[in-house]
Design a protein around this motif. Sequence first.
Motif, PDB file in Angstrom:
ATOM      1  N   GLY A 254      74.130 -16.844   0.567  1.00  0.00           N
ATOM      2  CA  GLY A 254      73.168 -15.694   0.927  1.00  0.00           C
ATOM      3  C   GLY A 254      73.625 -14.509   1.625  1.00  0.00           C
ATOM      4  N   ILE A 255      74.952 -14.548   1.868  1.00  0.00           N
ATOM      5  CA  ILE A 255      75.188 -13.170   2.373  1.00  0.00           C
ATOM      6  C   ILE A 255      75.195 -12.157   1.727  1.00  0.00           C
ATOM      7  N   ARG A 256      74.734 -10.855   2.153  1.00  0.00           N
ATOM      8  CA  ARG A 256      74.503  -9.536   1.468  1.00  0.00           C
ATOM      9  C   ARG A 256      75.625  -8.508   1.705  1.00  0.00           C
ATOM     10  N   PRO A 257      76.134  -7.618   0.769  1.00  0.00           N
ATOM     11  CA  PRO A 257      76.953  -6.671   1.185  1.00  0.00           C
ATOM     12  C   PRO A 257      76.693  -5.668   2.010  1.00  0.00           C
ATOM     13  N   SER A 258      77.406  -4.777   2.746  1.00  0.00           N
ATOM     14  CA  SER A 258      77.148  -3.743   3.531  1.00  0.00           C
ATOM     15  C   SER A 258      77.589  -2.184   2.906  1.00  0.00           C
ATOM     16  N   SER A 259      77.463  -1.181   3.132  1.00  0.00           N
ATOM     17  CA  SER A 259      77.732  -0.044   2.701  1.00  0.00           C
ATOM     18  C   SER A 259      77.663   0.953   3.919  1.00  0.00           C
ATOM     19  N   SER A 260      78.436   2.098   3.699  1.00  0.00           N
ATOM     20  CA  SER A 260      78.291   3.277   4.655  1.00  0.00           C
ATOM     21  C   SER A 260      78.167   4.529   3.638  1.00  0.00           C
ATOM     22  N   ASN A 261      77.460   4.471   2.568  1.00  0.00           N
ATOM     23  CA  ASN A 261      76.922   5.337   1.558  1.00  0.00           C
ATOM     24  C   ASN A 261      75.855   6.039   2.331  1.00  0.00           C
ATOM     25  N   TRP A 262      75.955   6.711   3.419  1.00  0.00           N
ATOM     26  CA  TRP A 262      74.753   7.503   4.131  1.00  0.00           C
ATOM     27  C   TRP A 262      73.940   8.324   3.338  1.00  0.00           C
ATOM     28  N   GLY A 263      74.506   9.027   2.298  1.00  0.00           N
ATOM     29  CA  GLY A 263      73.874  10.195   1.567  1.00  0.00           C
ATOM     30  C   GLY A 263      72.970   9.380   0.451  1.00  0.00           C
TER      31      GLY A 263
ATOM     32  N   ARG B 104      63.746  -0.002   3.288  1.00  0.00           N
ATOM     33  CA  ARG B 104      63.095  -1.205   3.041  1.00  0.00           C
ATOM     34  C   ARG B 104      62.820  -1.926   4.205  1.00  0.00           C
ATOM     35  N   ARG B 105      61.703  -2.954   3.916  1.00  0.00           N
ATOM     36  CA  ARG B 105      61.501  -3.689   5.140  1.00  0.00           C
ATOM     37  C   ARG B 105      61.531  -5.051   4.627  1.00  0.00           C
ATOM     38  N   ALA B 106      62.300  -5.864   5.530  1.00  0.00           N
ATOM     39  CA  ALA B 106      62.994  -7.081   4.973  1.00  0.00           C
ATOM     40  C   ALA B 106      61.789  -8.039   5.037  1.00  0.00           C
ATOM     41  N   SER B 107      61.907  -8.785   3.731  1.00  0.00           N
ATOM     42  CA  SER B 107      60.679  -9.890   3.338  1.00  0.00           C
ATOM     43  C   SER B 107      61.022 -11.289   4.017  1.00  0.00           C
ATOM     44  N   CYS B 108      62.376 -11.427   4.541  1.00  0.00           N
ATOM     45  CA  CYS B 108      62.941 -12.719   5.134  1.00  0.00           C
ATOM     46  C   CYS B 108      63.920 -12.301   5.882  1.00  0.00           C
ATOM     47  N   ASP B 109      64.536 -13.071   6.515  1.00  0.00           N
ATOM     48  CA  ASP B 109      65.749 -13.158   7.541  1.00  0.00           C
ATOM     49  C   ASP B 109      66.879 -13.206   6.483  1.00  0.00           C
ATOM     50  N   PHE B 110      67.820 -12.276   6.567  1.00  0.00           N
ATOM     51  CA  PHE B 110      69.158 -12.569   6.111  1.00  0.00           C
ATOM     52  C   PHE B 110      70.240 -11.818   6.908  1.00  0.00           C
ATOM     53  N   ARG B 111      71.508 -12.044   6.431  1.00  0.00           N
ATOM     54  CA  ARG B 111      72.642 -11.851   6.925  1.00  0.00           C
ATOM     55  C   ARG B 111      73.368 -10.911   6.006  1.00  0.00           C
ATOM     56  N   VAL B 112      74.269  -9.803   6.623  1.00  0.00           N
ATOM     57  CA  VAL B 112      75.081  -9.075   5.895  1.00  0.00           C
ATOM     58  C   VAL B 112      76.365  -8.931   6.449  1.00  0.00           C
ATOM     59  N   LYS B 113      77.358  -8.870   5.468  1.00  0.00           N
ATOM     60  CA  LYS B 113      79.058  -8.879   6.127  1.00  0.00           C
ATOM     61  C   LYS B 113      79.230  -7.709   6.210  1.00  0.00           C
ATOM     62  N   TYR B 114      79.791  -7.471   7.556  1.00  0.00           N
ATOM     63  CA  TYR B 114      80.217  -6.068   8.380  1.00  0.00           C
ATOM     64  C   TYR B 114      81.323  -6.534   9.278  1.00  0.00           C
TER      65      TYR B 114
ATOM     66  N   GLU C 103      59.258  -3.703   0.207  1.00  0.00           N
ATOM     67  CA  GLU C 103      59.867  -4.981   0.852  1.00  0.00           C
ATOM     68  C   GLU C 103      61.000  -5.483  -0.201  1.00  0.00           C
ATOM     69  N   SER C 104      62.014  -6.077   0.641  1.00  0.00           N
ATOM     70  CA  SER C 104      63.124  -6.665   0.145  1.00  0.00           C
ATOM     71  C   SER C 104      63.832  -7.800   0.831  1.00  0.00           C
ATOM     72  N   ASP C 105      64.423  -8.683   0.050  1.00  0.00           N
ATOM     73  CA  ASP C 105      65.235  -9.804   0.696  1.00  0.00           C
ATOM     74  C   ASP C 105      66.731  -9.137   1.000  1.00  0.00           C
ATOM     75  N   GLY C 106      67.007  -8.017   0.381  1.00  0.00           N
ATOM     76  CA  GLY C 106      68.374  -7.651   0.667  1.00  0.00           C
ATOM     77  C   GLY C 106      69.227  -7.896  -0.465  1.00  0.00           C
ATOM     78  N   ASN C 107      68.703  -8.504  -1.628  1.00  0.00           N
ATOM     79  CA  ASN C 107      69.422  -8.973  -2.688  1.00  0.00           C
ATOM     80  C   ASN C 107      69.601  -7.994  -3.825  1.00  0.00           C
ATOM     81  N   GLU C 108      69.035  -6.762  -3.793  1.00  0.00           N
ATOM     82  CA  GLU C 108      68.897  -6.031  -4.911  1.00  0.00           C
ATOM     83  C   GLU C 108      70.030  -5.750  -5.653  1.00  0.00           C
TER      84      GLU C 108
END
Length: 121
Positions: free
Chosen positions: A49-58, A63-73, A16-21
């Motif tokens: 509380g905005i999290r960063p996004s990525s395209s590093n597919w490899g 993860r499973r979201a432990s709460c609602d959050f937003r990601v910049k994209y 589980e994660s809140d997206g803030n790792e």
Amino acid sequence: MSHVMGTTNFTVPIQESDGNEWLALSFEQRPPPLDCLWKPPTQEEIANGIRPSSSNWGQWEIRRASCDFRVKYGGGFVSVRGGDLFYVDKHGRVLIGWHGTYSPPLGMDDMPQVDRERWGN
């Protein structure tokens, strides 16, 4: 903007994660910003509380979201709902695909960019 494919049975435990790792990384450990659609959030957005996004597919980990959050994209934000599966790169940034997809992130061809064998591609 969100997209979640149908449920899948998983045979391994999912952390589980809140997206803030990525915040746990020191400034020196954080990777350089990605271009274009995956620009990092501003300091003000991070404070909100905005999290960063990525395209590093490899580099994906699930993860499973432990709460609602937003990601910049793409100049906007993707909402991840608590309980949803999502993927992060090795720096903890949320992998966001075409049109804000995240579970899994999809390419322009509507095919998963990560974990293809799990999604049947």
